[in-house]
Design a protein around this motif. Structure first.
Motif, short mmCIF file in Angstrom:
data_model
loop_
_atom_site.label_atom_id
_atom_site.label_comp_id
_atom_site.label_asym_id
_atom_site.label_seq_id
_atom_site.Cartn_x
_atom_site.Cartn_y
_atom_site.Cartn_z
N GLU A 99 -0.85 -4.78 -4.81
CA GLU A 99 -1.49 -3.91 -5.79
C GLU A 99 -0.59 -3.82 -7.01
O GLU A 99 0.63 -3.93 -6.89
CB GLU A 99 -1.70 -2.52 -5.19
N GLU A 100 -1.19 -3.63 -8.17
CA GLU A 100 -0.41 -3.67 -9.40
C GLU A 100 0.01 -2.28 -9.88
O GLU A 100 0.94 -2.15 -10.66
CB GLU A 100 -1.22 -4.33 -10.52
N THR A 101 -0.66 -1.27 -9.42
CA THR A 101 -0.43 0.06 -9.96
C THR A 101 0.84 0.67 -9.40
O THR A 101 1.06 0.68 -8.19
CB THR A 101 -1.61 0.98 -9.65
N GLN A 102 1.67 1.20 -10.30
CA GLN A 102 2.85 1.94 -9.90
C GLN A 102 2.52 3.44 -9.92
O GLN A 102 1.89 3.92 -10.85
CB GLN A 102 4.01 1.65 -10.85
N TYR A 103 2.99 4.12 -8.91
CA TYR A 103 2.76 5.56 -8.78
C TYR A 103 4.07 6.28 -9.08
O TYR A 103 5.09 6.00 -8.46
CB TYR A 103 2.26 5.88 -7.37
N PHE A 104 3.98 7.19 -10.04
CA PHE A 104 5.18 7.84 -10.53
C PHE A 104 5.42 9.19 -9.86
O PHE A 104 4.49 9.91 -9.54
CB PHE A 104 5.06 8.06 -12.05
N GLY A 105 6.69 9.52 -9.73
CA GLY A 105 7.08 10.85 -9.33
C GLY A 105 7.07 11.79 -10.52
O GLY A 105 6.85 11.36 -11.66
N PRO A 106 7.33 13.07 -10.29
CA PRO A 106 7.27 14.07 -11.36
C PRO A 106 8.47 14.04 -12.30
O PRO A 106 8.46 14.70 -13.33
CB PRO A 106 7.22 15.39 -10.61
N GLY A 107 9.51 13.27 -11.94
CA GLY A 107 10.66 13.15 -12.82
C GLY A 107 11.77 14.14 -12.53
O GLY A 107 11.54 15.22 -11.96
N THR A 108 12.97 13.74 -12.90
CA THR A 108 14.14 14.62 -12.89
C THR A 108 14.66 14.70 -14.31
O THR A 108 14.96 13.68 -14.93
CB THR A 108 15.26 14.09 -11.97
N ARG A 109 14.75 15.93 -14.80
CA ARG A 109 15.29 16.12 -16.15
C ARG A 109 16.80 16.29 -16.03
O ARG A 109 17.27 17.26 -15.45
CB ARG A 109 14.66 17.34 -16.80
N LEU A 110 17.53 15.33 -16.58
CA LEU A 110 19.00 15.36 -16.54
C LEU A 110 19.54 15.74 -17.90
O LEU A 110 19.17 15.16 -18.91
CB LEU A 110 19.55 13.97 -16.13
N LEU A 111 20.42 16.73 -17.89
CA LEU A 111 21.09 17.15 -19.11
C LEU A 111 22.59 17.01 -18.92
O LEU A 111 23.16 17.60 -17.99
CB LEU A 111 20.72 18.59 -19.44
N VAL A 112 23.20 16.21 -19.77
CA VAL A 112 24.65 16.00 -19.71
C VAL A 112 25.29 16.75 -20.86
O VAL A 112 24.95 16.54 -22.02
CB VAL A 112 25.00 14.50 -19.79
N LEU A 113 26.23 17.64 -20.51
CA LEU A 113 26.87 18.48 -21.53
C LEU A 113 28.29 17.99 -21.83
O LEU A 113 28.93 17.37 -20.97
CB LEU A 113 26.93 19.93 -21.06
#
Lengths: 113, 116
Positions: A99-113
């Protein structure tokens, strides 16, 4: 319906620290991906993983990055020594064979200070 | 390398109206796939519709349809009967057909705002 999950949803870290972003792909999927999206920019491919090895990686995916599938269910992205410019949303995706479709997760927001 | 261009950074549409988002791409490949993904404020990437390049028939999914023009390398998305829940960023994406190489190349995105 099965979903790709990612943890944590948000992570704040200090520059130079190591971070591990975790993903649980859909269980019968065989192809795994990491993408990132710097705020206000397009989604960029980082790396693809199949059969326990990297299939392809982008120029962004340098020696500071690594991926692993340690236990047959998790798929991790490690950044060894984070830089300010690593601040972004990181998306994991998975794909079944045939199958060609990729299924994405909700993401991780990374903040580097 | 494939490039995907979305020339409209923002679009606004009245609820129940129709909006069309443009996407062009550059490739030397003959076999490939095209996708539209939606990213609402929650930031989750959700597949809207996909098109196989070898199919001449345009894909449709309920209120979403595409106009695929292979010779022109154009892949526009039409949202009919727009709903408030359609408010999101829409990304056009390209994937070449290759053994074990399925990475997606994304456009810059178009922000769609549906007005009540």
């Amino acid at each position: 319906e099965p979903e790709v999950t990612q943890t944590p949803s948000h992570q704040v870290t200090q520059m130079g620290q190591e971070v591990i972003l975790r993903c649980v792909p859909i269980s019968n999927h065989l192809y795994f991906y990491w993408y990132r999206q710097i705020l206000g920019q397009k989604v960029e491919f980082l790396v693809s993983f199949y059969n326990n090895e990297i299939s392809e990686k982008s120029e962004i995916f340098d020696d500071q990055f690594s991926v692993e599938r340690p236990d047959g269910s998790n798929f991790t992205l490690k950044i060894r020594s984070t830089k300010l410019e690593d601040s972004a949303m990181y998306f994991c995706a998975s794909k079944p064979a045939g199958e060609e479709t990729q299924y994405f997760g909700p993401g991780t927001r990374l903040l580097v200070l | 390398a494939q490039t995907v261009t979305q020339s409209q950074p923002e679009m606004s549409v009245q609820e129940a109206e129709t909006v069309t988002l443009s996407c062009t791409y550059d490739t030397s490949e003959n076999n490939y796939y095209l996708f539209w993904y939606k990213q609402p404020p929650s930031r989750q990437m959700i597949l809207v519709i996909r098109q196989e390049a070898y199919k001449q028939q345009n894909a449709t999914e309920n209120r979403f349809s595409v106009n695929f023009q292979k010779a022109a390398k154009s892949f526009s998305l039409k949202i009919s009967d727009s709903q408030l829940g359609d408010t999101a960023m829409y990304f056009c994406a390209f994937m070449k057909y290759s053994y074990n190489d399925y990475k997606l190349s994304f456009g810059a995105g178009t922000t769609v705002t549906v007005r009540a």
